[in-house]
Write an enzyme that holds these catalytic residues in place. Structure first.
Site, PDB file in Angstrom:
ATOM      1  CB  CYS A 152       7.633  21.149  13.860  1.00  0.00           C
ATOM      2  SG  CYS A 152       6.396  21.924  12.799  1.00  0.00           S
TER       3      CYS A 152
ATOM      4  CG  HIS B 198      -0.236  -0.248   2.513  1.00  0.00           C
ATOM      5  ND1 HIS B 198       0.128  -1.516   2.940  1.00  0.00           N
ATOM      6  CD2 HIS B 198       0.189   0.597   3.476  1.00  0.00           C
ATOM      7  CE1 HIS B 198       0.732  -1.424   4.113  1.00  0.00           C
ATOM      8  NE2 HIS B 198       0.791  -0.158   4.458  1.00  0.00           N
TER       9      HIS B 198
ATOM     10  CB  CYS C  45       9.203  25.345  11.973  1.00  0.00           C
ATOM     11  SG  CYS C  45       8.796  24.717  13.614  1.00  0.00           S
TER      12      CYS C  45
ATOM     13  CD  GLU D 168       4.199  25.335  12.110  1.00  0.00           C
ATOM     14  OE1 GLU D 168       3.839  26.146  11.244  1.00  0.00           O
ATOM     15  OE2 GLU D 168       5.399  25.179  12.451  1.00  0.00           O
TER      16      GLU D 168
ATOM     17  CG  HIS E 107       4.569  23.525  16.962  1.00  0.00           C
ATOM     18  ND1 HIS E 107       4.863  24.871  17.063  1.00  0.00           N
ATOM     19  CD2 HIS E 107       5.132  23.113  15.800  1.00  0.00           C
ATOM     20  CE1 HIS E 107       5.566  25.247  16.025  1.00  0.00           C
ATOM     21  NE2 HIS E 107       5.754  24.205  15.228  1.00  0.00           N
TER      22      HIS E 107
HETATM   23  N1  LIG Z   1      -9.132  -1.746   8.256  1.00  0.00           N
HETATM   24  C1  LIG Z   1      -8.390  -0.740   7.761  1.00  0.00           C
HETATM   25  N2  LIG Z   1      -8.862  -0.007   6.703  1.00  0.00           N
HETATM   26  C2  LIG Z   1      -8.132   1.003   6.204  1.00  0.00           C
HETATM   27  N3  LIG Z   1      -6.924   1.349   6.652  1.00  0.00           N
HETATM   28  C3  LIG Z   1      -6.412   0.663   7.702  1.00  0.00           C
HETATM   29  C4  LIG Z   1      -7.115  -0.408   8.292  1.00  0.00           C
HETATM   30  N4  LIG Z   1      -6.370  -0.883   9.335  1.00  0.00           N
HETATM   31  C5  LIG Z   1      -5.253  -0.147   9.372  1.00  0.00           C
HETATM   32  N5  LIG Z   1      -5.249   0.777   8.393  1.00  0.00           N
HETATM   33  C6  LIG Z   1      -4.193   1.729   8.060  1.00  0.00           C
HETATM   34  O1  LIG Z   1      -3.251   1.039   7.264  1.00  0.00           O
HETATM   35  C7  LIG Z   1      -1.974   1.644   7.404  1.00  0.00           C
HETATM   36  C8  LIG Z   1      -0.948   0.537   7.515  1.00  0.00           C
HETATM   37  O2  LIG Z   1       0.300   1.080   7.869  1.00  0.00           O
HETATM   38  P1  LIG Z   1       1.675   0.400   7.511  1.00  0.00           P
HETATM   39  O3  LIG Z   1       1.481  -1.099   7.408  1.00  0.00           O
HETATM   40  O4  LIG Z   1       2.607   0.802   8.639  1.00  0.00           O
HETATM   41  O5  LIG Z   1       2.126   1.015   6.197  1.00  0.00           O
HETATM   42  C9  LIG Z   1      -2.052   2.547   8.625  1.00  0.00           C
HETATM   43  O6  LIG Z   1      -1.973   3.897   8.191  1.00  0.00           O
HETATM   44  C10 LIG Z   1      -3.410   2.238   9.234  1.00  0.00           C
HETATM   45  O7  LIG Z   1      -4.033   3.372   9.805  1.00  0.00           O
HETATM   46 ZN   LIG Z   2       6.620  24.097  13.446  1.00  0.00          ZN
END
Ligand SMILES: Nc1ncnc2c1ncn2[C@@H]1O[C@H](COP(=O)(O)O)[C@@H](O)[C@H]1O
Ligand SMILES: [Zn+2]
Ligand SMILES: Nc1ncnc2c1ncn2[C@@H]1O[C@H](COP(=O)(O)O)[C@@H](O)[C@H]1O
Ligand SMILES: [Zn+2]
Lengths: 192, 192
Positions: free
Chosen positions: B166, B109, B169, B186, B182
């Site tokens: 941040c 993803h 900044c 912003e 913060h």
């Molecule tokens: N059931 C779900 N539907 C949509 N997004 C999800 C679901 N469960 C987790 N996520 C998101 O999927 C992403 C997985 O992150 P990562 O595997 O660290 O790239 C995170 O941003 C979660 O917030």
């Molecule tokens: Zn800042």
DNA sequence: GAATCATAAC
DNA sequence: GAATCATAAC
């Protein structure tokens, strides 16, 4: 001053960003980590009182602070009314007054809080349960007669084993995020 | 289906509450736990791609998904513009595209996220650091040449040892609540 | 990944 | 009390 005595600062020197009112007997402040739309703390300044376990406040001692409770409730009602119509659904019966069965902060303090529990600062199940269930001791229940649970026992029986039920409709929730979402909806519903 | 494969559901059956767009190659959804005002996920449906480590996406493979990135960015720009003037400060350069050095969810993803990081769902330092610092691998850096840190090593070096600075900044913060406050400022500043 | 709980260190 | 981190169980 250690974190346990952080409220002592307000008693010693009542002028602060958070202070809403003070006189010789009391300081009324905004809770720095409000667990609802309105969350105030009443801090008795009398040394004999500030060191007490709040569960043991006598009727005589309580009588001295009734007027500050009235002030705090009135502050919430008036402030919410004047808040651009955003919070104008708060009624006197939406305000809870009481203490925690086992306070973490040492100086005796009385919570005055609205029952919406809509707040970014409400992050953990304990934050909610500390105001909903037996851990929250209503002002009208004081003095609470002994015997008392130990801190460990209270944590288990009055926090951990308690369900997460909506303060409005009693519906039980499996976790905090779903409860918080529902509380937000209850709040929005009341607004209309 | 275990939590690790929760994104597979969108690929198999693209119609969902969260789905913004889909065709034979891709599904674009709203992240269910958005870590900023706008946070989308691009999910390639091709089996060969969905099972890949995103760090190893080839230039050829990437080229197939460029147009979906354009779509997602455009969606954010247009949606924010039409959001009653609330978010009309979002510019194309406020949008980040990339992957996590060690994803937790199995199906490949691509994150498309605004750089405000103003969100209730951003609860832990890791949530922020995963998008700010080396743990976030920008789309333009792909494919990332080996060797790769192990998951443990990345957690230590790319998350734990990273400062909370941040995104606008670069000011360093001691903890997440002060950073969040913060970031909110912003955001409000940009609005005006 | 999210959510809960226990545990340091403040 | 708040905040961070590690750890189950999903
Ligand atoms: N059931 C779900 N539907 C949509 N997004 C999800 C679901 N469960 C987790 N996520 C998101 O999927 C992403 C997985 O992150 P990562 O595997 O660290 O790239 C995170 O941003 C979660 O917030
Ligand atoms: Zn800042
Ligand atoms: N520095 C502070 N100023 C004002 N309120 C505080 C401060 N630190 C903690 N609190 C609040 O004090 C209350 C103490 O709770 P308790 O000891 O459980 O009755 C909590 O509601 C906290 O949010
Ligand atoms: Zn309810």
């Amino acid at each position: 001053m250690s974190w346990k005595y952080v409220l002592k600062g307000y008693i010693v020197n009542p002028t602060s960003e958070n202070t809403l009112f003070y006189d010789d007997s009391c300081v009324i402040i905004k809770d720095s980590f409000p667990k609802a739309k309105y969350h105030l703390l009443i801090l008795p300044r009398d040394h004999k009182i500030t060191i007490k376990d709040p569960k043991t406040l006598t009727f005589k001692e309580k009588s001295r602070y009734e007027k500050y409770i009235v002030w705090a409730k009135n502050y919430i009602l008036e402030t919410s009314k004047s808040n651009g119509g955003f919070d104008n659904n708060i009624k006197i019966n939406d305000i809870r007054v009481g203490i925690h069965y086992v306070p973490s902060l040492a100086n005796l303090h009385i919570h005055v809080i609205t029952n919406d529990f809509v707040s970014d600062k409400l992050k953990y199940p304990k934050h909610y349960k500390a105001f909903n269930g037996p851990f929250f001791v209503d002002w009208d229940q004081l003095p609470l007669p002994p015997p008392y649970l130990t801190s460990k026992e209270a944590e288990m029986k009055y926090i951990k084993l308690q369900p997460l039920k909506c303060s409005h409709c009693d519906y039980p929730f499996k976790n905090l995020p779903t409860l918080k979402k529902h509380l937000k909806q209850e709040w929005e519903t009341k607004k209309n």
